[in-house]
Design a protein around this motif. Structure first.
Motif, PDB file in Angstrom:
ATOM      1  N   ASN A   1       4.676   5.145  -5.583  1.00 37.09           N
ATOM      2  CA  ASN A   1       4.689   5.043  -7.048  1.00 37.09           C
ATOM      3  C   ASN A   1       3.755   6.050  -7.701  1.00 37.09           C
ATOM      4  OD1 ASN A   1       6.649   3.128  -7.537  1.00 37.09           O
ATOM      5  ND2 ASN A   1       5.237   1.418  -7.122  1.00 37.09           N
ATOM      6  N   ALA A   2       2.605   6.215  -7.076  1.00 38.50           N
ATOM      7  CA  ALA A   2       1.643   7.180  -7.626  1.00 38.50           C
ATOM      8  C   ALA A   2       2.265   8.564  -7.691  1.00 38.50           C
ATOM      9  CB  ALA A   2       0.372   7.193  -6.767  1.00 38.50           C
TER      10      ALA A   2
ATOM     11  N   GLY B   1       0.825  -1.209   0.000  1.00 33.46           N
ATOM     12  CA  GLY B   1       0.000   0.000   0.000  1.00 33.46           C
ATOM     13  C   GLY B   1       0.856   1.256   0.000  1.00 33.46           C
ATOM     14  N   PHE B   2       1.855   1.253   0.867  1.00 33.89           N
ATOM     15  CA  PHE B   2       2.775   2.409   0.916  1.00 33.89           C
ATOM     16  C   PHE B   2       3.467   2.584  -0.426  1.00 33.89           C
ATOM     17  CE2 PHE B   2       3.414   1.526   5.697  1.00 33.89           C
ATOM     18  CZ  PHE B   2       2.351   2.335   6.016  1.00 33.89           C
TER      19      PHE B   2
ATOM     20  N   ARG C   1      12.688   5.875  -0.673  1.00 36.03           N
ATOM     21  CA  ARG C   1      11.620   5.158   0.009  1.00 36.03           C
ATOM     22  C   ARG C   1      11.125   3.986  -0.850  1.00 36.03           C
ATOM     23  NH1 ARG C   1       9.309   3.238   3.985  1.00 36.03           N
ATOM     24  NH2 ARG C   1       7.055   3.343   4.216  1.00 36.03           N
ATOM     25  N   LYS C   2      11.024   4.256  -2.132  1.00 35.46           N
ATOM     26  CA  LYS C   2      10.581   3.221  -3.073  1.00 35.46           C
ATOM     27  C   LYS C   2      11.564   2.045  -3.053  1.00 35.46           C
ATOM     28  CE  LYS C   2      10.230   2.624  -8.109  1.00 35.46           C
ATOM     29  NZ  LYS C   2       8.906   2.149  -8.512  1.00 35.46           N
ATOM     30  N   ALA C   3      12.854   2.384  -3.136  1.00 36.66           N
ATOM     31  CA  ALA C   3      13.874   1.336  -3.145  1.00 36.66           C
ATOM     32  C   ALA C   3      13.812   0.522  -1.856  1.00 36.66           C
ATOM     33  CB  ALA C   3      15.258   1.958  -3.315  1.00 36.66           C
ATOM     34  N   GLU C   4      13.674   1.245  -0.753  1.00 39.13           N
ATOM     35  CA  GLU C   4      13.643   0.586   0.551  1.00 39.13           C
ATOM     36  C   GLU C   4      12.438  -0.354   0.646  1.00 39.13           C
ATOM     37  OE1 GLU C   4      13.299   1.951   5.241  1.00 39.13           O
ATOM     38  OE2 GLU C   4      13.128   3.442   3.654  1.00 39.13           O
TER      39      GLU C   4
ATOM     40  N   LEU D   1       5.540   9.277  -7.773  1.00 39.89           N
ATOM     41  CA  LEU D   1       6.647   9.333  -8.718  1.00 39.89           C
ATOM     42  C   LEU D   1       6.163   9.282 -10.168  1.00 39.89           C
ATOM     43  CD1 LEU D   1       9.247   7.121  -6.826  1.00 39.89           C
ATOM     44  CD2 LEU D   1       9.369   9.588  -7.242  1.00 39.89           C
ATOM     45  N   ASN D   2       5.006   8.668 -10.382  1.00 36.68           N
ATOM     46  CA  ASN D   2       4.463   8.620 -11.748  1.00 36.68           C
ATOM     47  C   ASN D   2       3.678   9.874 -12.092  1.00 36.68           C
ATOM     48  OD1 ASN D   2       5.579   6.130 -12.138  1.00 36.68           O
ATOM     49  ND2 ASN D   2       3.741   5.047 -11.390  1.00 36.68           N
ATOM     50  N   ASN D   3       3.447  10.699 -11.057  1.00 41.13           N
ATOM     51  CA  ASN D   3       2.700  11.935 -11.289  1.00 41.13           C
ATOM     52  C   ASN D   3       3.647  12.988 -11.878  1.00 41.13           C
ATOM     53  OD1 ASN D   3       1.393  14.357 -11.094  1.00 41.13           O
ATOM     54  ND2 ASN D   3       0.457  13.910  -9.120  1.00 41.13           N
ATOM     55  N   GLN D   4       3.391  13.349 -13.127  1.00 36.57           N
ATOM     56  CA  GLN D   4       4.270  14.298 -13.810  1.00 36.57           C
ATOM     57  C   GLN D   4       4.371  15.614 -13.054  1.00 36.57           C
ATOM     58  OE1 GLN D   4       6.078  12.994 -16.146  1.00 36.57           O
ATOM     59  NE2 GLN D   4       7.219  14.901 -15.980  1.00 36.57           N
ATOM     60  N   ALA D   5       3.239  16.025 -12.506  1.00 40.91           N
ATOM     61  CA  ALA D   5       3.203  17.296 -11.792  1.00 40.91           C
ATOM     62  C   ALA D   5       4.127  17.252 -10.577  1.00 40.91           C
ATOM     63  CB  ALA D   5       1.778  17.622 -11.356  1.00 40.91           C
ATOM     64  N   PHE D   6       4.098  16.114  -9.855  1.00 40.84           N
ATOM     65  CA  PHE D   6       4.952  15.984  -8.677  1.00 40.84           C
ATOM     66  C   PHE D   6       6.420  16.027  -9.069  1.00 40.84           C
ATOM     67  CE2 PHE D   6       7.434  13.177  -5.846  1.00 40.84           C
ATOM     68  CZ  PHE D   6       7.296  13.873  -4.665  1.00 40.84           C
ATOM     69  N   VAL D   7       6.792  15.245 -10.068  1.00 42.69           N
ATOM     70  CA  VAL D   7       8.193  15.153 -10.466  1.00 42.69           C
ATOM     71  C   VAL D   7       8.708  16.486 -10.981  1.00 42.69           C
ATOM     72  CG1 VAL D   7       9.842  13.957 -11.950  1.00 42.69           C
ATOM     73  CG2 VAL D   7       7.884  12.720 -11.017  1.00 42.69           C
ATOM     74  N   SER D   8       7.854  17.252 -11.632  1.00 43.53           N
ATOM     75  CA  SER D   8       8.338  18.519 -12.189  1.00 43.53           C
ATOM     76  C   SER D   8       8.277  19.662 -11.162  1.00 43.53           C
ATOM     77  CB  SER D   8       7.537  18.887 -13.444  1.00 43.53           C
ATOM     78  OG  SER D   8       6.179  19.046 -13.101  1.00 43.53           O
ATOM     79  N   LYS D   9       7.390  19.587 -10.202  1.00 39.81           N
ATOM     80  CA  LYS D   9       7.224  20.726  -9.306  1.00 39.81           C
ATOM     81  C   LYS D   9       7.835  20.566  -7.912  1.00 39.81           C
ATOM     82  CE  LYS D   9       3.104  22.678 -11.404  1.00 39.81           C
ATOM     83  NZ  LYS D   9       1.691  23.012 -11.237  1.00 39.81           N
TER      84      LYS D   9
END
Length: 890
Positions: A849-850, A843-844, A872-875, A852-860
RNA sequence: GGGGGAUUAGCUCAGUUGGUUAGAGCGUCUGCUUGACAUGCAGAAGGUCACUGGUUCGAGUCCAGUAUCUCCCACCA
């Protein structure tokens, strides 16, 4: 050291020692950076209550902190002569002898009050010492001291000569019990379940017409000199120029038209009693109405009322009865309104016409408003500033005369020969105008606050030009309850600018009040007050102080109950026992001395340092910074929390337990090194904590021998942490810190696993750990013994593959841990547990992932935040893989 | 009538400029007299951050509204 800490003996020992040795005293001649605080002077009649305890704890924490930082500290204590309160106390005593103050006469009565002050006035200053306050008693002041009286007289005369003091016949708040006028803010308004009586006033010259007025105070009816209606009220327009007959009298009074009247309230007709109501007084002035005073000083009715000698409330009933008899009473309604009470004796106050002295406040308020606006004075919490502005911008003149005897007598004289009136700081012998010697002094005394508003400079010697005044003024911090923001703080600011030309202090720190467990104000009548002295008796002054500091937020009021003080008591005990542990172990090392660790950083061999040591040292360093930051921002609670948590959790629970193994091992170099770390860090704890818990820290400081007999922790430097070079040399890195956190997590996890599996406490176990990374594996390899000891394990094996045997497991920061057990293992339950854990982590991971896949998040989002999510994802992926691998074996 | 504050675990409260899985003490439950400490140690349970909407990639945190509680100021007789 004794097995049990005895706070009573320790506290009784140190306070007189400090006082005797001048530990609270400093002199301008020593120079340095001044730090000055004046205590809000308690009433000389007062006894110590929780409000004092809170207020003075905050001050003492700050004062002791500044002193340990080497500043030149001046904390001025003293008491307030509390005019009305003190006079009440002495009059009460007189009454027991069957006397009134008038029987003694003014001078004898005042002598009697002074005698009372000499005998009992020391109560509160004695009690304050029990708190451990480091106030400089050599500078103790009293508002009726000669010096302070000089200051009061000078201030009065200056204001008088500047035209800022005037005398006039005005409506004032009058307390019939105290027999004196009160200032507006000395009146407390409380909701009152009263009545609204509707009364008919016949219209003169009409055929049975009448107007009906509504009143809450029928007893003032004989003082009516008009009725009023709103000019735009069509219902009463025809009454212009008419008169009405005042019931129960045969007086005719006019109908006046005034905007003050609300059309919608009651009947729209108001009785006007200029001598007994502030609004009516104003209406009376606008319409040139006579003022008929119907009461005496003591709240009884006078001859003009027609009810002479009757008490005002009895009169109210009598008048109502008479109105009813006369057919004037229309109806009675229940009505809730606000009624003013005397803040001293709680008697219902009356508005009363009398001749009083006032200070014109507008000219004084200007610079005081400006000062706060410009930031010359900062009020905290900040939200009080708007309250301050609101009051100051609408400030009203200050009624400063009181019709009592105890206080500073108003220095205004009248010449019996020529009638000249003037103010003089010292009693004159002749009239400056005509030279006559028949002089009379105004009989009234000044409001007590008229001396308190000078406190920040009068206590330092003003109007003399003293060294103290030059060096210690302006003061730095003023710490007080928000309830006296207007009474005291605002007036001090005005006085500071007007008489000194400078701010009286830089910072105003307003704290809340102390309430009971249910959030009610502590009061005698509710019987819900806690007595600080009883708390000290049961738990110690240190406990009282520390607990208050820990539970008090600057933002809100503080709720207390007896149980809260166990926090401080227990903490003191904890410290004491840690000290005993240190002493016992130090004795086993010949030549070891705590004095070597009083301030100098320990000479540590980096080669012998372990990560546990680094963790403690770095946390100690952080804690020093945390205390500094907290106290600089007046965040007393944050500081208390930081030191509490560090001392208890990091030092005692973790490090001391690790240290036991080292201290019992044969390696003497390592033993000495651990002892040096313990002594250094514990010394820091004592000093960091000293402002909060002065007694127990001083006692331990001496018992362990950090200083000699003649020295004191009070003057030991406040810890600032380690130098950068030291930190580098010892390898105190955040990485080491994180590793030890993971190690603690591992220990806690294995203990939990044991408990969950029902392994008996005494049994040893042989857990397996599948480390989360190779780096961790290497680090843990060098660190196994301390972990094994902590979890009572015979061994802790680092494994490379997922085991297949059925046994309970747990996912931890350090990796997957397994607990091999003999006997039954519920594979089914274990599988379910793993599934649940996997689902949770999945769930976490989905959430991450949601993002990191969100373009807005990655760009802003800022780069570090994105990196966090990637880490966190890797862990999570590693953890889920570990869990799944294990699940597959079941 | 005007203004302020509060609302986070059973209770009392932290949560700094928005950013991993929201913390502490007390209380509760379980186990422990282990050579500093039972005023203690170890472990556990317990929270849709008052409600509704908005701003934002992201809200316990910022904004608006609602509710409840509280305090201060004010001249509705």
């Amino acid at each position: 050291m004794d097995r049990h800490y005895d706070p009573k003996a320790v506290e009784a020992k140190w306070y007189p020692w400090w006082e005797r040795n001048g530990c609270f005293h400093d002199e301008p001649s020593r120079g340095g950076k001044p730090y000055t605080v004046v205590i809000p002077p308690p009433n000389v009649t007062g006894i110590l209550h929780m409000g004092h305890a809170l207020n003075q704890t905050i001050q003492d924490v700050l004062v002791r902190w500044h002193r340990m930082r080497g500043e030149n500290v001046c904390w001025v204590p003293g008491t307030d002569h509390a005019g009305i309160a003190t006079q009440n106390v002495v009059e009460k005593a007189l009454r027991k002898e069957g006397k009134r103050r008038q029987d003694l006469g003014r001078e004898a009565f005042i002598d009697r009050v002074w005698e009372w002050k000499r005998q009992y006035g020391g109560t509160i200053v004695h009690q304050q010492r029990m708190l451990g306050n480091s106030t400089d008693w050599r500078r103790e002041r009293f508002t009726m001291d000669e010096g302070l009286s000089t200051a009061v007289a000078k201030v009065f005369c200056d204001l008088y000569d500047e035209g800022l003091i005037y005398r006039g016949n005005y409506i004032v708040n009058w307390c019939p019990r105290c027999g004196t006028a009160l200032a507006d803010d000395e009146v407390e308004h409380e909701p009152n379940a009263g009545h609204l009586w509707y009364v008919r006033y016949p219209v003169v010259g009409s055929e049975g017409e009448f107007v009906t007025v509504a009143t809450t105070r029928p007893e003032t009816l004989p003082g009516d000199t008009a009725v009023a209606v709103n000019p735009s009220d069509a219902r009463y327009a025809h009454l212009r120029g008419k008169k009405v007959l005042l019931p129960l009298t045969n007086r005719e009074i006019p109908v006046v038209f005034d905007d003050y009247v609300e059309k919608d309230f009651g009947t729209g007709v108001v009785k006007i009693t200029p001598a007994h109501d502030a609004n009516d007084f104003a209406v009376g002035q606008r319409h040139d109405l006579p003022q008929v005073d119907v009461m005496n000083d003591d709240g009884t009715m006078n001859a003009r009322s027609g009810y002479e000698g009757m008490d005002r409330f009895a009169c109210r009933e009598a008048i109502v009865k008479d109105l009813e008899k006369g057919g004037y009473l229309v109806k009675v309604e229940d009505y809730q309104n606000q009624v003013g009470h005397c803040y001293r004796c709680h008697t219902v106050v009356d508005s009363r016409l009398s001749k009083q002295w006032f200070v014109r406040m507008k000219p004084l308020a200007g610079p005081a408003i400006e000062a706060v606006r410009k930031g010359e004075i900062a009020i905290q919490p900040k939200r009080w500033e708007s309250v301050y502005f609101n009051w100051m911008e609408n400030i009203r003149d200050w009624c400063i005369s009181r019709q009592i005897w105890w206080g500073h007598r108003i220095p205004v004289y009248t010449c019996g020969a020529c009638g000249h009136e003037w103010a003089a700081p010292t009693k004159p012998t002749r009239c400056p105008k005509c030279g006559a010697a028949e002089l009379t002094q105004d009989p009234d005394v000044l409001d007590t606050w008229f001396s308190s508003w000078l406190w920040p400079f009068s206590t330092l010697g003003w109007p003399q030009k003293t060294e103290d005044l030059a060096f210690y003024y302006p003061t730095n911090d003023l710490i007080t309850g928000a309830d006296i923001l207007f009474f005291w703080v605002a007036r001090m600011i005005m006085a500071g600018y007007h008489f000194m030309g400078r701010a009286p202090f830089r910072n105003v720190i307003l704290h809340g009040i102390v309430r009971d467990a249910q959030g009610r104000k502590m009061s005698k009548s509710l019987g819900n007050s806690l007595d600080p002295l009883e708390i000290i008796d049961r738990y110690s002054a240190d406990a009282l102080r520390f607990s208050l500091a820990l539970i008090t937020s600057m933002e809100t009021d503080t709720k207390v109950d007896m149980g809260k003080f166990e926090i401080g008591r227990n903490f003191g005990t904890k410290l004491w026992n840690a000290a005993r542990f240190l002493q016992m172990n130090a004795e086993k090392l010949p030549g070891f001395s705590f004095a070597d660790h009083a301030d100098q950083p320990p000479a540590l061999d980096p080669a012998l340092l372990r990560d546990d040591d680094r963790h403690l040292l770095l946390k100690a360093h952080h804690t020093c910074a945390a205390l500094d930051a907290a106290l600089a921002k007046y965040r007393i609670q944050d500081g208390a929390l930081a030191i509490y948590d560090f001392a208890w959790t990091d030092f005692c629970d973790w490090y001391l337990e690790y240290a036991k193994a080292d201290l019992n091992a044969p390696d003497e170099k390592r033993r000495r090194q651990v002892m040096a770390i313990l002594a250094d860090v514990y010394g820091k704890i004592l000093r960091l904590l000293h402002p909060y818990m002065p007694f127990v820290t001083e006692e331990i400081w001496h018992q362990l021998g950090y200083c000699g007999e003649e020295a004191t922790i009070m003057r030991a430097p406040y810890p600032t942490g380690y130098a950068d070079a030291q930190i580098a040399a010892w390898g105190l890195t955040e990485e080491a810190l994180a590793y030890v956190e993971a190690k603690h997590d591992l220990i806690t996890g294995i203990r939990a696993l044991r408990a969950e599996a029902g392994v008996p406490p005494a049994a040893t176990v042989r857990p397996l750990l599948h480390p989360a990374s190779d780096a961790l594996r290497d680090r843990l390899t060098h660190d196994l013994p301390s972990i094994q000891t902590a979890v009572r394990a015979e061994s802790l094996t680092l494994i490379a593959d997922t085991p297949t045997d059925p046994m309970p497991s747990k996912l931890l920061k350090a990796g997957m841990v397994y607990l091999p057990l003999q006997g039954l293992v519920d594979t089914q339950a274990e599988a379910e547990k793993l599934d649940k854990e996997i689902a949770k982590l999945q769930g976490f991971l989905n959430g991450v992932n949601a993002k990191l896949n969100n373009q807005a998040f990655v760009s802003k989002a800022p780069a570090p935040i994105i990196q966090n999510q990637r880490d966190r994802k890797a862990e999570l992926e590693v953890q889920i893989a570990a869990l799944q691998a294990r699940r597959a074996t079941l």
